[in-house]
Design a protein around this motif. Sequence first.
Motif: not given
Lengths: 897, 187
Positions: A435-442
Amino acid sequence: MLRAALPLLGLPLAGAGAAEEPSQEPGSPGEPPPGLALFRWQWHEVEAPYLVALWILVASLAKIVFHLSRKVTSVVPESCLLILLGLVLGGIVLAVAKKAEYQLEPGTFFLFLLPPIVLDSGYFMPSRLFFDNLGAILTYAVVGTLWNAFTTGAALWGLQQAGLVAPRVQAGLLDFLLFGSLISAVDPVAVLAVFEEVHVNETLFIIVFGESLLNDAVTVVLYKVCNSFVEMGPANVQATDYLKGVASLFVVSLGGAAVGLVFAFLLALTTRFTKRVRIIEPLLVFLLAYAAYLTAEMASLSAILAVTMCGLGCKKYVEANISHKSRTAVKYTMKTLASCAETVIFMLLGISAVDSSKWAWDSGLVLGTLFFILFFRALGVVLQTWMLNQFRLVPLDKIDQVVMSYGGLRGAVAFALVILLDRTKVPAKDYFVATTIVVVFFTVIVQGLTIKPLVKWLKVKRSEHHKPTLNQELHEHTFDHILAAVEDVVGHHGYHYWRDRWEQFDKKYLSQLLMRRSAYRIRDQIWDVYYRLNIRDAISFVDQGGHVLSSAGLTLPSMPSRNSMAETSVTNLLRESGSGACLDLQVIDTVRSGRDREDAVMHHLLCGGLYKPRRRYKASCSRHFISEDAQERQDKEIFQQNMKRRLESFKSTKHNICLTKSKPRPRKAGRKKKDGVANAEFTNGKPRDLGFPDTAAVILTVESEDEEESDSSETEKEDDEGIIFVARATSEVLQEGKVSGSLEVCPSPRIIPPSPTCAEKELPWKSGQADLAVYVSSETTKIVPVDMQTGWNQSISSLESLASPPCTQPPTLTRLLPHPLGAEEPQAPPDLSPDPRTSFAFPPSLAKAGRSRSESSADISQRQELQPLMGHKDHTHLSPGTANSHWCIQFNRGGRL
Amino acid sequence: MGAAPSASAEVRELEGKTGFSSEQIEQLHRRFKQLSGDQPTIRNLRKGPRGLAEEINFEDFLTIMSYFRPIDVTMGEEHVTQSRKEKLRFLFHMYDSDSDGRITLEEYRNVVEELLSGNPHIEKESARSIADGAMMEAASVCVGQMEPDQVYDGITFEDFLKIWQGIDIETKMHVRFLNMETIALCH
């Protein structure tokens, strides 16, 4: 695994590096090789640093590639590109090695990659702006982060209770709060990377950016508290633990700030004593700041806050203490390190994301988190802004709020924190990582990409970058005083009052303690601006000079041809100006051929742009000292010259001369006359800012240089009075004539009277060589043929009647009769200056100015070095009243001729 | 004036004139009395050389203070520019000590000298040269092209406005008159 991955990137370079080594190898002790190894492979010994260097190299090369295309970088922020590149590289590594290898290690990130970025942002933080908005920044950083963390965590928990998150995500309320605390913090690295390219107005920028820096303390505390709660288990948490959690917020934030300030103090104090070891100044800055970071980290205080405060606090004193060069070194090193770290962070972020073994996907959690962080950020911003606007006198409007909520980017800090989680204690770690990766990327990619168009579309007030002006600085200072005074009168001790108090305290105690005495003495903001402006002018002047040179396509005339030119112009003068009425200097000047004029331009360009040839070179080669080189001295010369020019042109404003758009061209009165007679092409150059596009402008330079010398003579006078100027002047002239036969730089100022004529200024070699006739003074009238004397007298009298700059006046006038000149300008207030030499007023003040300036940055040793160079030029000017000296020079010249 | 503005009509009149709320006026009046020692006017104790008022009453006091009210941005563009101009005019008069509508070089020098007087190490001459430089800059900013025999003899108010262009004074020139309960009574 490394071995498997490395051939990819490392081998070619490693081979190249190793090829040079064998020469040293045989000497190294070891077990006796079977034979003499010509080639030995030692990858393991260099592996770690080599990899680091390689990564940085790859990142830098990537940066270069990105910036090859302006189009791409203007649309896509660099951070996005780097993340994408990281993804690609990670994919390649994964494909080759069948296993993800490199990733962002939290340890590396917190100990090595983060500090340079934070130090850079703290050190170069516009402190005034920061403190002006401190209230808002703190609110957003503390309240906002707490709000985000709790609401996001609680909402996610609610989501799970509602059954929207897959049951395999095993997490309780505390786990979600922990996750919320790490995902809620706005990341300084990401914010900086994106906002630096979107030029929103400064207030908005400082609020978002300041928040991202200061919220670190809150994040750290929340993260630690939640983490320990999770580790303790929810059942064991007691009421006192909550209290401790709240208390630790204060301890961590205030403690971090205190550590930072202590180190800032130490740093400032240390740089005060580095006068003899300038070379370590930049190192000290980095070392102590890093020490602050590590100390705070060690005491588990907020390290980011510590470094920010350290940078913020020390800057003023450090900048005043360290040398100019160290300042540049600090600046560049800091920027380089920060940009390097940032690049690596984003690239490693991309690479880390490839490692699928670390994360586990759950759509409900990911989408829920994305929605909640956006929603609660926006809600939080709106609520807090509403609250703040009750107090703020300049309310933040809706557009600002939109940008602020949209600019809440998450970044590497969140990622590093989530990696740090303990899987045994937090069973849902893998889901959180994903989730963090997705949030950061987003946030970095989608929001980073869209924020620029959004800002444009919303017409957010952009930062206007206008040059600082002296007036502005002065007004703002006055203004601060007025505001402080009014607050005092009203009896409300507000922000301005306390700032004023702080400034006084700083001036009285802190600066005295922390600043080098020489630095403290001239330390003043207004003076700084003045100084900077002058430097800027000087630089742009030099640039312009170079530009003129190249664009005009002037060829360097060889010496003989120039001589002949000069002669022809003299004959021209004698032949053509028989009609005495128009025999004034300007005419003489303009009668010359175009080629000759080019020579003049050339000469003055060189006069202005080149510097006195230095004969004394200190052959110094020391690792510990950098000798101040010619460049610096030249800078100083430009500065002096330029300061003189500014004041000179100002003086002429007073002297009733017009001011064209550009500052340094007040001599139009003189030019007008010239234009009347001269050919049409010799018109005013196009208005330029500070350029010297035509001869007239150049005249000014030289003249100012003359003045400068006269001033510096006054400064230097005290030091070397014993020198007999006659001897020096002659030897100087002769020497120069011989040594630098072709392009001797400005010989004339040394032997000409205080205010040289236009002709001289335009063609100074005339005075040095053949034609004293061109030279208007009481003496030279005698040399002019008798039939032309009436013309002379006429022109001189016409000059007298005109309110004209001292430049166009016969020097005798200015020298012998300073008072009539003063009478010529009715506007000049009579009490302007007490000394009788008011009319060409500025020298005394300037001398002082120049002196204090030179004290500001110059070492004494260097000044002494300069003295002989500066001193010898101007003994002519030592005494405006003593005609004797002048005559001496005249004789000398005669003798030489 | 200067007597207790308890008469509400009086207060209302002042409100209309200065834009303060009645609360603020009351607070300012308390402060005024504190400063004046319960006299109707504050007298100028320092003997100024010229043009300084002998004493000011409460209305003058309020008027001066009203220059430091924050600008109400909601009132529209025109209002903002208007009050910006007023604020700048107030500032302008602070520079223009002989109030002839021009900041002459001399006046400017005085201001700069005062500004720099805090630092004993900066000599008067350098203050002067700064003022000169600033004046020069002002001239070049304000008067693009001058006739040959024209003289730049001071910054007029129009020039002053030009110089302040780009500095959003309206957001800076204010003092918090809200929450005046925090008045420091010790003096």
